[in-house]
Design an enzyme around this catalytic site. Structure first.
Site, PDB file in Angstrom:
ATOM      1  N   CYS A 126       1.518 -14.148  13.932  1.00  0.00           N
ATOM      2  CA  CYS A 126       0.568 -13.209  13.315  1.00  0.00           C
ATOM      3  C   CYS A 126       0.162 -13.700  11.921  1.00  0.00           C
ATOM      4  O   CYS A 126       0.071 -14.926  11.700  1.00  0.00           O
ATOM      5  CB  CYS A 126       1.143 -11.804  13.275  1.00  0.00           C
ATOM      6  SG  CYS A 126      -0.096 -10.527  12.954  1.00  0.00           S
ATOM      7  N   ASP A 195       6.706  -5.093   9.379  1.00  0.00           N
ATOM      8  CA  ASP A 195       5.971  -3.864   9.061  1.00  0.00           C
ATOM      9  C   ASP A 195       6.944  -2.769   8.655  1.00  0.00           C
ATOM     10  O   ASP A 195       6.642  -1.935   7.809  1.00  0.00           O
ATOM     11  CB  ASP A 195       5.124  -3.427  10.257  1.00  0.00           C
ATOM     12  CG  ASP A 195       3.970  -4.390  10.470  1.00  0.00           C
ATOM     13  OD1 ASP A 195       4.195  -5.468  11.066  1.00  0.00           O
ATOM     14  OD2 ASP A 195       2.857  -4.096   9.999  1.00  0.00           O
TER      15      ASP A 195
HETATM   16  P1  RI2 Z   1       2.488  -8.778   5.244  1.00  0.00           P
HETATM   17  C1  RI2 Z   1       0.914  -7.179  10.043  1.00  0.00           C
HETATM   18  O1  RI2 Z   1       0.474  -6.083  10.749  1.00  0.00           O
HETATM   19  C2  RI2 Z   1       1.724  -8.144  10.891  1.00  0.00           C
HETATM   20  O2  RI2 Z   1       2.557  -7.501  11.826  1.00  0.00           O
HETATM   21  C3  RI2 Z   1       2.517  -8.824   9.806  1.00  0.00           C
HETATM   22  O3  RI2 Z   1       3.619  -9.537  10.296  1.00  0.00           O
HETATM   23  C4  RI2 Z   1       2.915  -7.634   8.953  1.00  0.00           C
HETATM   24  O4  RI2 Z   1       1.753  -6.804   8.930  1.00  0.00           O
HETATM   25  C5  RI2 Z   1       3.371  -7.925   7.564  1.00  0.00           C
HETATM   26  O5  RI2 Z   1       2.350  -8.523   6.814  1.00  0.00           O
HETATM   27  P2  RI2 Z   1      -1.101  -5.837  11.156  1.00  0.00           P
HETATM   28  O6  RI2 Z   1      -1.690  -5.022  10.018  1.00  0.00           O
HETATM   29  O7  RI2 Z   1       2.709  -7.449   4.592  1.00  0.00           O
HETATM   30  O8  RI2 Z   1      -1.795  -7.132  11.388  1.00  0.00           O
HETATM   31  O9  RI2 Z   1       3.674  -9.685   5.058  1.00  0.00           O
HETATM   32  O10 RI2 Z   1      -1.002  -4.995  12.406  1.00  0.00           O
HETATM   33  O11 RI2 Z   1       1.186  -9.411   4.855  1.00  0.00           O
END
Ligand code: RI2
Length: 308
Positions: A126, A195
């Protein structure tokens, strides 16, 4: 910044990433305080609470969002200030959260890079700013590293990661999520974001993370999670379960092309603590089993609020 508009952007994932949505919510509350027409402190806090509820309801799984809102609201509610200084307090608290959050990502990079060796090939899933901070910092220190990025179906946040790291000059290989087991023999370390992290050290992250952890565990590959301390979920201490967001089926496939087929789209999964070697936070590196300790230190102040 309009609260409803911000909540909409978070819901649609125009604004995404657990840390980013927390900072955006803090900024929205700051604007809410600046533009409030409330005549009394009580009225002001009431409006702020309503705005906070709207923001929190935008996405259910990333605890960074309610933690940011509660951090600001708790300060406002526990002060006995008059309207003007109260507004100033809220504005300053929102600024403090945003600054601390940005510094935390930087610090995670500094701390986590110590765990990356020259010559490492790293796999990430991701798009996590915390995880990428570790990778970028290690690279900027002169470590010769390579990265494998999974595409992260169905929304392909892996594409963002691949572009972001390439821009930095880091060699990146983009793979489909299901190719991880084929390439795991080439990987030295896995680093993902989070998350939410529960009191037992279980990590909620982008769907596919737990499969990746299983594969890493099978092949004895180190599995690191990079997460700011506001990604820890205080209510899990009281037995609350972390809700896993399920988004619209159309993100997976056009339902009109699959008449009679049920399409499911859970966007996060839970990685058990047994599969996590280390959690890298801005406070230092810890095993997942130390989650309770961190939650107690970090969230002692909201414990009483949660009991209500
Ligand atoms: P940072 C994201 O969620 C991903 O799951 C990623 O690993 C997590 O947030 C943490 O991201 P989404 O918003 O806070 O893409 O480290 O569903 O940037």
């Amino acid at each position: 910044m309009d609260i409803e508009k911000t909540a909409k952007k978070i819901k649609s994932m125009e604004v995404r990433g657990a840390g980013n949505i927390a900072r955006t919510a803090a900024l929205a509350l700051k604007t809410c305080a600046e533009t409030s027409k409330a005549k009394t402190s009580k009225e002001f806090v009431k409006g702020l609470k309503e705005a906070g509820d709207i923001l929190i309801s935008a996405r259910p799984s990333a605890v960074s969002l309610p933690n940011a809102v509660r951090f600001i609201l708790h300060r406002a509610e526990s002060s006995n200030l008059d309207l003007l200084p109260l507004k100033e307090l809220v504005i300053a608290t929102a600024d403090e959260f945003i600054k601390d959050s940005e510094n935390a990502v930087k610090r995670i990079g500094e701390i986590g890079s110590g765990r990356i060796s020259d010559g490492d090939t790293i796999l990430t899933h991701c798009n996590s700013q915390a995880a990428l901070s570790v990778i970028k910092t290690a690279f900027r220190q002169g470590k010769d590293i390579k990265v494998f990025a999974t595409e992260a179906r169905p929304r392909y946040q892996g594409h963002i990661t691949a572009r972001e790291l390439t821009k930095e000059g880091i060699p990146v290989t983009l793979i489909v999520d299901s190719a991880v087991r084929v390439f795991i023999k080439d990987i030295d370390k896995v680093i993902v974001g989070a998350d939410s992290i529960a009191v037992n050290g279980a990590v909620v992250n982008k769907i596919g993370t737990s499969q990746l952890a299983l594969i890493a565990n099978e092949s004895r590959t180190l599995f690191f999670v990079a997460a700011e301390s506001y990604k820890f979920h205080p209510a899990t201490v009281l037995g609350e379960l972390i809700e896993i967001e399920e988004r619209d089926a159309s993100e997976v496939a056009d339902p009109r092309d699959f008449k009679g087929v049920k399409i499911r789209n859970p966007v996060f999964d839970v990685t058990p603590p047994e599969y996590v070697d280390l959690i890298i936070t801005e406070r230092g590196v810890m095993p997942p089993q130390a989650a309770l300790m961190l939650i107690k230190e970090q969230f002692g102040w909201i414990h009483s609020d949660m009991q209500e």
